[in-house]
Write a protein that holds these residues in place. Structure first.
Motif, PDB file in Angstrom:
ATOM      1  N   LYS A   1       0.724  -1.292  -0.405  1.00 50.16           N
ATOM      2  CA  LYS A   1       0.171   0.192  -0.036  1.00 50.16           C
ATOM      3  C   LYS A   1       0.620   1.386  -0.343  1.00 50.16           C
TER       4      LYS A   1
ATOM      5  N   MET B   1       2.468   1.172  -3.646  1.00 49.58           N
ATOM      6  CA  MET B   1       1.371   1.742  -5.251  1.00 49.58           C
ATOM      7  C   MET B   1       1.211   2.822  -4.401  1.00 49.58           C
ATOM      8  N   GLY B   2       0.224   2.836  -3.444  1.00 49.79           N
ATOM      9  CA  GLY B   2       0.377   4.497  -2.898  1.00 49.79           C
ATOM     10  C   GLY B   2       0.163   5.351  -3.595  1.00 49.79           C
TER      11      GLY B   2
ATOM     12  N   SER C   1       0.709   5.887  -7.453  1.00 50.76           N
ATOM     13  CA  SER C   1      -0.626   5.741  -7.800  1.00 50.76           C
ATOM     14  C   SER C   1      -1.627   6.263  -9.060  1.00 50.76           C
ATOM     15  N   ASP C   2      -0.658   7.481  -8.925  1.00 51.48           N
ATOM     16  CA  ASP C   2      -1.585   8.074  -9.930  1.00 51.48           C
ATOM     17  C   ASP C   2      -0.113   8.998 -10.664  1.00 51.48           C
TER      18      ASP C   2
ATOM     19  N   TRP D   1       0.909  -2.774 -12.814  1.00 51.54           N
ATOM     20  CA  TRP D   1       1.577  -3.148 -11.506  1.00 51.54           C
ATOM     21  C   TRP D   1       1.832  -4.750 -11.524  1.00 51.54           C
TER      22      TRP D   1
ATOM     23  N   ALA E   1      -5.105  -3.687  -3.119  1.00 51.72           N
ATOM     24  CA  ALA E   1      -4.561  -2.816  -4.150  1.00 51.72           C
ATOM     25  C   ALA E   1      -5.525  -2.889  -4.349  1.00 51.72           C
TER      26      ALA E   1
ATOM     27  N   VAL F   1      -6.117   0.542  -2.665  1.00 50.69           N
ATOM     28  CA  VAL F   1      -5.136   1.168  -3.625  1.00 50.69           C
ATOM     29  C   VAL F   1      -6.125   1.917  -4.276  1.00 50.69           C
ATOM     30  N   ASN F   2      -6.486   1.241  -5.376  1.00 45.43           N
ATOM     31  CA  ASN F   2      -6.749   1.466  -6.570  1.00 45.43           C
ATOM     32  C   ASN F   2      -6.318   2.590  -7.345  1.00 45.43           C
ATOM     33  N   PRO F   3      -5.208   1.856  -7.918  1.00 46.06           N
ATOM     34  CA  PRO F   3      -4.323   2.741  -8.206  1.00 46.06           C
ATOM     35  C   PRO F   3      -4.991   3.098 -10.166  1.00 46.06           C
ATOM     36  N   SER F   4      -4.628   4.544 -10.461  1.00 39.88           N
ATOM     37  CA  SER F   4      -4.779   4.941 -11.607  1.00 39.88           C
ATOM     38  C   SER F   4      -4.405   3.404 -12.922  1.00 39.88           C
TER      39      SER F   4
END
Length: 377
Positions: A177, A180-181, A184-185, A192, A229, A232-235
């Motif tokens: 987290k 990736m956090g 994430s953008d 990933w 993941a 975190v909800n990455p772009s």
């Protein structure tokens, strides 16, 4: 009374219009991308071509990312060579222990690495966990390579001690987290890759000290990692790649493989078996209607070569990452059987890798072919 009512209506309309025009908030928890979203992303991104990358001065992920051995000068030089080939992406392994030992410094080094990659117009696919090779990684000074042995110092992440003990997974969640956090953008990160070959038993090299029930433990961590993941909800899309077995239909696939394809935003897979098997893999995975990437291929003695497979991959719009780039401390010019067969000199042909340590090509014809296809992207 009419004035009060009019003000109420005006206020209500204003609120509604503001809500409609305001940007949609990012959901707190993501979900698998729709087929439409994944394909729109791929159309915008374009086909990605590159290599699995470790600098020639690092024997493994820890030596690459620890402060004492992080080598931005070599990375800059080698990614410059990659850019000269037209590569627009590299697949790069991280490691949980490098983060655990120094979270802030680790993030700073990843930032530096991404700065270097961006300066060469190269994006990155990061790999967070890895189930391959030595099961007991240790932070600190790494061993010197065993002469003429393929990946003699590569390490799994997490260690099998952590993998088999769910009470220690809290720091793995923090690691995923945090990394990736933070990115994430970040447009420098393209994809990933959650977990590389989670259930690989490493029989040839470390089968005697690996977990007997590794499949169950690694499947559990794989599922947890996808859940983390999604929180975190990455772009960027997330994925984990198929690497062995029969994928021709769902009934033939393992529980792990089914989970991977049913939860990945884009489909990734490995194929070292040559052009006919590559074609079969691609055709089998087309049923998911998602962008596809072969994240490991190219093992020359097995018929998995640039000449045999790049035309197939480009014809089917499949992103491609060959294993290895510059010959160095990983020694992946040697084949897998160097673990049980003695080699005393450079093999002919090389197993993996594209360039010698001075940047000159192992085979000029390969470099010319790569440039031909990358120039058309």
């Amino acid at each position: 009374m009419k004035n009060i009512w009019s003000l109420f209506v005006i206020g209500l309309l204003t609120a509604v219009l503001s809500a409609c025009s305001a940007p949609a908030e990012k959901p707190e928890t993501g979900e698998q991308w729709s087929v439409e979203k994944a394909n729109e992303w791929y159309e915008d991104q374009g086909v990605l071509i590159g290599a699995n990358y470790t600098p020639r001065t690092a024997i493994n992920q820890l030596e690459m990312w620890q402060e004492e051995t992080f080598d931005p000068e070599t990375i800059d030089q080698e990614l410059g060579w990659a850019a000269d080939l037209g590569f627009n992406s590299m697949r790069v392994y991280l490691h949980d222990l490098a983060w655990k030992a120094d979270p802030e410094g680790f993030i700073q080094r990843v930032e530096k690495f991404l700065d270097i990659a961006e300066s060469h117009d190269i994006g990155i696919m990061f790999v967070l966990f890895d189930g391959v090779w030595h099961p007991y990684p240790e932070i600190g000074e790494q061993p010197e390579p065993e002469p003429h042995v393929h990946n003699s110092g590569w390490v799994q992440g997490p260690s099998i001690d952590v993998l088999s003990d769910t009470t220690q997974w809290g720091y793995l969640e923090d690691y995923l987290k945090d990394v990736m956090g933070h990115f994430s953008d970040d447009e420098r990160v393209q994809v990933w890759d959650i977990y590389n070959e989670p259930d690989n038993d490493n029989e040839r090299a470390y089968g005697d000290i690996n977990l007997d029930n590794k499949f169950e433990h690694s499947l559990g961590l794989l599922k947890k990692s996808f859940a983390w993941a999604r929180e975190v909800n990455p772009s960027q899309p997330i994925t984990s790649g198929l690497w062995h077995g029969d994928w021709s239909d769902t009934d033939s696939m393992s529980e792990m493989d089914i989970f991977m394809v049913e939860n990945s935003d884009v489909i990734t897979f490995h194929c070292y078996e040559g052009p006919e098997i590559m074609k079969e893999r691609i055709q089998a995975l087309k049923r998911y209607d998602r962008p596809m990437f072969v994240t490991e291929y190219m093992a020359r003695p097995r018929g998995s070569t640039f000449e045999n497979e790049l035309p197939i991959l480009m014809e089917h719009n499949v992103g491609a990452y060959n294993w290895g780039f510059v010959n160095g401390k990983t020694q992946t010019i040697y084949p897998w059987d160097s673990w049980d067969k003695e080699y005393t000199s450079e093999p002919d042909p090389w197993f993996h890798d594209v360039l010698r340590a001075d940047g000159t090509p192992y085979k000029s014809s390969e470099v010319e072919l790569i440039k031909k296809y990358t120039s058309e992207l």
